[in-house]
Scaffold this motif. Sequence first.
Motif, PDB file in Angstrom:
ATOM      1  N   LEU A 105       0.840  -1.193   0.000  1.00  0.00           N
ATOM      2  CA  LEU A 105       0.000   0.000   0.000  1.00  0.00           C
ATOM      3  C   LEU A 105       0.875   1.244   0.000  1.00  0.00           C
ATOM      4  CD1 LEU A 105      -2.693  -1.032   2.632  1.00  0.00           C
ATOM      5  CD2 LEU A 105      -2.906  -1.044   0.143  1.00  0.00           C
ATOM      6  N   ILE A 106       0.333   2.338  -0.492  1.00  0.00           N
ATOM      7  CA  ILE A 106       1.033   3.620  -0.493  1.00  0.00           C
ATOM      8  C   ILE A 106       1.025   4.149   0.933  1.00  0.00           C
ATOM      9  CG2 ILE A 106       0.990   5.973  -1.371  1.00  0.00           C
ATOM     10  CD1 ILE A 106      -0.611   4.719  -3.800  1.00  0.00           C
ATOM     11  N   SER A 107       2.185   4.543   1.423  1.00  0.00           N
ATOM     12  CA  SER A 107       2.253   5.016   2.804  1.00  0.00           C
ATOM     13  C   SER A 107       1.662   6.416   2.918  1.00  0.00           C
ATOM     14  CB  SER A 107       3.696   5.031   3.304  1.00  0.00           C
ATOM     15  OG  SER A 107       4.412   6.103   2.731  1.00  0.00           O
ATOM     16  N   LEU A 108       1.128   6.718   4.084  1.00  0.00           N
ATOM     17  CA  LEU A 108       0.573   8.046   4.345  1.00  0.00           C
ATOM     18  C   LEU A 108       1.649   9.110   4.200  1.00  0.00           C
ATOM     19  CD1 LEU A 108      -1.789   9.810   5.161  1.00  0.00           C
ATOM     20  CD2 LEU A 108      -1.245   9.302   7.549  1.00  0.00           C
ATOM     21  N   GLY A 109       2.864   8.808   4.645  1.00  0.00           N
ATOM     22  CA  GLY A 109       3.966   9.759   4.532  1.00  0.00           C
ATOM     23  C   GLY A 109       4.294  10.091   3.089  1.00  0.00           C
ATOM     24  N   GLU A 110       4.303   9.072   2.232  1.00  0.00           N
ATOM     25  CA  GLU A 110       4.585   9.291   0.811  1.00  0.00           C
ATOM     26  C   GLU A 110       3.486  10.138   0.173  1.00  0.00           C
ATOM     27  OE1 GLU A 110       6.017   6.642  -3.001  1.00  0.00           O
ATOM     28  OE2 GLU A 110       4.772   5.680  -1.501  1.00  0.00           O
ATOM     29  N   LEU A 111       2.253   9.848   0.514  1.00  0.00           N
ATOM     30  CA  LEU A 111       1.129  10.623  -0.007  1.00  0.00           C
ATOM     31  C   LEU A 111       1.229  12.075   0.440  1.00  0.00           C
ATOM     32  CD1 LEU A 111      -1.598  10.655  -1.500  1.00  0.00           C
ATOM     33  CD2 LEU A 111      -2.659  10.060   0.663  1.00  0.00           C
ATOM     34  N   CYS A 112       1.492  12.293   1.725  1.00  0.00           N
ATOM     35  CA  CYS A 112       1.601  13.657   2.259  1.00  0.00           C
ATOM     36  C   CYS A 112       2.760  14.411   1.624  1.00  0.00           C
ATOM     37  CB  CYS A 112       1.755  13.627   3.769  1.00  0.00           C
ATOM     38  SG  CYS A 112       0.263  13.106   4.618  1.00  0.00           S
ATOM     39  N   ASP A 113       3.888  13.736   1.413  1.00  0.00           N
ATOM     40  CA  ASP A 113       5.036  14.385   0.767  1.00  0.00           C
ATOM     41  C   ASP A 113       4.674  14.889  -0.623  1.00  0.00           C
ATOM     42  OD1 ASP A 113       6.624  13.869   2.971  1.00  0.00           O
ATOM     43  OD2 ASP A 113       7.656  12.148   2.049  1.00  0.00           O
ATOM     44  N   GLN A 114       3.952  14.078  -1.384  1.00  0.00           N
ATOM     45  CA  GLN A 114       3.573  14.475  -2.742  1.00  0.00           C
ATOM     46  C   GLN A 114       2.551  15.619  -2.732  1.00  0.00           C
ATOM     47  OE1 GLN A 114       4.941  13.509  -5.672  1.00  0.00           O
ATOM     48  NE2 GLN A 114       6.391  12.382  -4.420  1.00  0.00           N
ATOM     49  N   VAL A 115       1.601  15.560  -1.811  1.00  0.00           N
ATOM     50  CA  VAL A 115       0.608  16.639  -1.702  1.00  0.00           C
ATOM     51  C   VAL A 115       1.306  17.938  -1.328  1.00  0.00           C
ATOM     52  CG1 VAL A 115      -1.354  17.500  -0.366  1.00  0.00           C
ATOM     53  CG2 VAL A 115      -1.339  15.138  -1.186  1.00  0.00           C
TER      54      VAL A 115
END
Length: 53
Positions: free
Chosen positions: A15-25
């Motif tokens: 799964l895509i990590s929350l940290g990776e998602l937040c970094d991209q946002v």
Amino acid sequence: MGALSEEERAGQPPLISLGELCDQVLALVTDDTAAGRVVVFDRGAPPRVLDSE
């Protein structure tokens, strides 16, 4: 994912990590040149940025 068996889940990309998602946002909202860009998250691959052109 809850409906998958243990074997089926084991074969899925992580799964895509929350940290990776937040970094991209954060990168998108703080970059004034990012208007119209989209980040594609395809599990098991690095995020890709699509330009509006």
